[in-house]
Design an enzyme around this catalytic site. Structure first.
Site, PDB file in Angstrom:
ATOM      1  N   GLU A  24       0.833  -1.217   0.000  1.00  0.00           N
ATOM      2  CA  GLU A  24       0.000   0.000   0.000  1.00  0.00           C
ATOM      3  C   GLU A  24       0.864   1.262   0.000  1.00  0.00           C
ATOM      4  O   GLU A  24       2.093   1.204   0.168  1.00  0.00           O
ATOM      5  CB  GLU A  24      -0.927  -0.015   1.214  1.00  0.00           C
ATOM      6  N   LYS A  86      -4.982  10.951   1.114  1.00  0.00           N
ATOM      7  CA  LYS A  86      -5.177   9.604   1.658  1.00  0.00           C
ATOM      8  C   LYS A  86      -6.491   9.058   1.080  1.00  0.00           C
ATOM      9  O   LYS A  86      -7.548   9.655   1.289  1.00  0.00           O
ATOM     10  CB  LYS A  86      -5.234   9.699   3.193  1.00  0.00           C
ATOM     11  N   VAL A 106      -5.381   0.555   3.345  1.00  0.00           N
ATOM     12  CA  VAL A 106      -5.588  -0.892   3.246  1.00  0.00           C
ATOM     13  C   VAL A 106      -6.864  -1.173   2.451  1.00  0.00           C
ATOM     14  O   VAL A 106      -6.871  -2.007   1.534  1.00  0.00           O
ATOM     15  CB  VAL A 106      -5.651  -1.535   4.653  1.00  0.00           C
ATOM     16  N   ASP A 138     -16.184   6.047  14.896  1.00  0.00           N
ATOM     17  CA  ASP A 138     -14.980   5.943  14.074  1.00  0.00           C
ATOM     18  C   ASP A 138     -14.541   4.481  13.938  1.00  0.00           C
ATOM     19  O   ASP A 138     -13.904   3.917  14.827  1.00  0.00           O
ATOM     20  CB  ASP A 138     -13.859   6.804  14.662  1.00  0.00           C
ATOM     21  N   SER A 140     -12.642   2.116  11.026  1.00  0.00           N
ATOM     22  CA  SER A 140     -11.927   2.200   9.748  1.00  0.00           C
ATOM     23  C   SER A 140     -12.630   1.412   8.651  1.00  0.00           C
ATOM     24  O   SER A 140     -13.135   0.300   8.882  1.00  0.00           O
ATOM     25  CB  SER A 140     -10.505   1.660   9.911  1.00  0.00           C
ATOM     26  N   ALA A 141     -12.633   1.986   7.456  1.00  0.00           N
ATOM     27  CA  ALA A 141     -13.180   1.291   6.280  1.00  0.00           C
ATOM     28  C   ALA A 141     -12.380   0.028   5.964  1.00  0.00           C
ATOM     29  O   ALA A 141     -12.856  -0.833   5.221  1.00  0.00           O
ATOM     30  CB  ALA A 141     -13.191   2.226   5.084  1.00  0.00           C
ATOM     31  N   ASP A 142     -11.193  -0.106   6.537  1.00  0.00           N
ATOM     32  CA  ASP A 142     -10.389  -1.326   6.327  1.00  0.00           C
ATOM     33  C   ASP A 142     -11.172  -2.570   6.751  1.00  0.00           C
ATOM     34  O   ASP A 142     -11.078  -3.621   6.118  1.00  0.00           O
ATOM     35  CB  ASP A 142      -9.090  -1.284   7.156  1.00  0.00           C
ATOM     36  N   LYS A 159      -3.607  -1.461  14.580  1.00  0.00           N
ATOM     37  CA  LYS A 159      -2.756  -0.482  15.278  1.00  0.00           C
ATOM     38  C   LYS A 159      -3.166  -0.383  16.743  1.00  0.00           C
ATOM     39  O   LYS A 159      -4.345  -0.351  17.070  1.00  0.00           O
ATOM     40  CB  LYS A 159      -2.874   0.882  14.599  1.00  0.00           C
TER      41      LYS A 159
HETATM   42  N1  PSU Z   1       0.294   0.508   8.501  1.00  0.00           N
HETATM   43  C1  PSU Z   1       1.327   1.299   8.898  1.00  0.00           C
HETATM   44  N2  PSU Z   1       1.188   2.653   8.736  1.00  0.00           N
HETATM   45  C2  PSU Z   1       0.069   3.213   8.180  1.00  0.00           C
HETATM   46  C3  PSU Z   1      -1.008   2.359   7.753  1.00  0.00           C
HETATM   47  C4  PSU Z   1      -0.832   1.010   7.943  1.00  0.00           C
HETATM   48  O1  PSU Z   1       2.344   0.819   9.408  1.00  0.00           O
HETATM   49  O2  PSU Z   1      -0.010   4.437   8.051  1.00  0.00           O
HETATM   50  C5  PSU Z   1      -2.259   2.984   7.131  1.00  0.00           C
HETATM   51  C6  PSU Z   1      -3.041   1.981   6.264  1.00  0.00           C
HETATM   52  O3  PSU Z   1      -3.115   2.509   4.961  1.00  0.00           O
HETATM   53  C7  PSU Z   1      -4.405   1.894   6.901  1.00  0.00           C
HETATM   54  C8  PSU Z   1      -4.536   3.249   7.517  1.00  0.00           C
HETATM   55  O4  PSU Z   1      -5.416   1.586   5.979  1.00  0.00           O
HETATM   56  O5  PSU Z   1      -3.245   3.444   8.094  1.00  0.00           O
HETATM   57  C9  PSU Z   1      -5.676   3.327   8.526  1.00  0.00           C
HETATM   58  O6  PSU Z   1      -6.269   4.580   8.468  1.00  0.00           O
HETATM   59  P1  PSU Z   1      -7.680   4.862   9.172  1.00  0.00           P
HETATM   60  O7  PSU Z   1      -7.493   4.446  10.606  1.00  0.00           O
HETATM   61  O8  PSU Z   1      -7.940   6.328   8.986  1.00  0.00           O
HETATM   62  O9  PSU Z   1      -8.677   3.991   8.458  1.00  0.00           O
HETATM   63 MN    MN Z   2     -11.554   6.788  10.796  1.00  0.00          MN
END
Ligand code: PSU
Ligand code: MN
Length: 304
Positions: A24, A86, A106, A138, A140-142, A159
């Site tokens: 990604e 993003k 992701v 909140d 994530s769409a992941d 994370k």
């Molecule tokens: N893994 C990492 N660093 C990152 C990400 C993943 O080590 O920055 C990114 C990925 O692209 C993941 C995003 O989809 O963080 C999550 O963002 P959000 O929580 O806004 O969905």
């Molecule tokens: Mn979010």
């Protein structure tokens, strides 16, 4: 119809039916600082090649979806002076329409990988259910993408800034299998431990590949999550990270950081609080994931 542009290396790999690993780009543009982001992007591709698979880093350059990037594309994505958005599922049509540069999350990377028949994808840590999602909504769409898109995502866990229990409940309810590479405990990104069990321990890339072959051959649609703990040498123990995360979360509230800015903001806050240690760990874990993803992709080819 939307065109997907592949670079020569990926084109050749498709022709020769070689194993391909998607990578990604949000981690490059919004996850790591310059110049480590650029070096890491190159190193991840190298790691995949070293194992005998072909890397396909995915991003949007001038509104064009690319699977496998050119040297200049990586430079654009890594340069803090470039304007790179993003891009998650909802953002894809707009970035194409406006011919902008986009770093794919992701979720968006899974969509594009699936359209290109790439089944294995390596990242650092997935997004998930945020702490306090009961009121902030909140999520994530992941996670939704893992529910419906047939791609295996290799990560070091969700994370650690998230609510890991709720993230696991979400995945369970929606039928997304979570595997642990040589672990029974869910890894938590920078840390090897989370105190959360109930994942499926797998010992080899070949066993993971036959699991995927079974799932998709059934067929059971949707993704799978392979969690791969960061090495002992590079991990930051959970107790140590905890305070930084709490400070970072408080700071997002007082600075009123919202939406897709939250995750990059917190990662950067922890980079500063840890004096760069979190970045070193992040780089180590994502390389580790690229390696395992390549091994799984190679084994999966043998199953087909
Ligand atoms: N893994 C990492 N660093 C990152 C990400 C993943 O080590 O920055 C990114 C990925 O692209 C993941 C995003 O989809 O963080 C999550 O963002 P959000 O929580 O806004 O969905
Ligand atoms: Mn979010």
């Amino acid at each position: 119809m939307i065109d997907i542009t592949t670079n020569l290396e990926v084109q050749q790999a498709i022709q020769d039916k070689k194993p391909i690993v998607a990578l990604e780009s949000t981690i490059i543009s919004h996850g790591l600082p310059f110049p480590e982001n650029h070096k890491t992007a190159i190193a991840l591709e190298e790691e995949v090649r070293k194992q005998g698979a072909v890397p396909a880093t995915i991003a949007i350059i001038n509104g064009c979806i690319k699977v496998g990037l050119e040297t200049e594309d990586l430079e654009i994505l890594a340069d803090p002076k470039s304007q790179v958005e993003k891009i998650s599922r909802r953002d894809l049509p707009n970035i194409i329409q406006t011919r902008g540069h986009g770093a794919t999350t992701v979720a968006a990377t899974m969509i594009i990988a699936a359209k290109s028949n790439i089944q294995i994808f390596a990242t650092g840590g997935i997004g998930g259910v945020h702490r306090g999602a009961q009121t902030s909504f909140d999520i994530s769409a992941d996670l939704q993408e893992l529910v419906k898109t047939n791609v295996c995502v290799v990560c070091a866990g969700p994370k650690a800034i998230l609510d890991l229990n709720l993230t696991m409940e979400y995945l369970e309810t929606n039928g997304v299998p979570v595997l642990g590479y040589r672990t029974t405990e869910l890894p938590a990104f920078w840390s090897r431990n989370s105190g959360i069990y109930g994942i499926l321990p797998y010992k080899t890339a070949s066993e993971i590949a036959s699991f995927l072959n079974l799932k998709w051959g059934f067929p059971l649609a949707g993704g799978a999550l392979v969690t791969n703990p960061v090495s002992d040498a590079d991990e930051i123990p959970e107790l140590q990270v905890r305070a930084w995360i709490e400070d970072a979360l408080n700071e997002t509230k007082s600075q009123k950081v919202t939406g897709k800015e939250i995750t990059p903001f917190i990662l950067d806050y922890i980079r500063l609080a840890s004096k760069g240690r979190s970045v070193k760990t992040n780089i180590s874990l994502v390389k580790n994931n690229a390696k395992l993803a390549a091994q799984i992709a190679i084994e999966l080819k043998k199953c087909n």
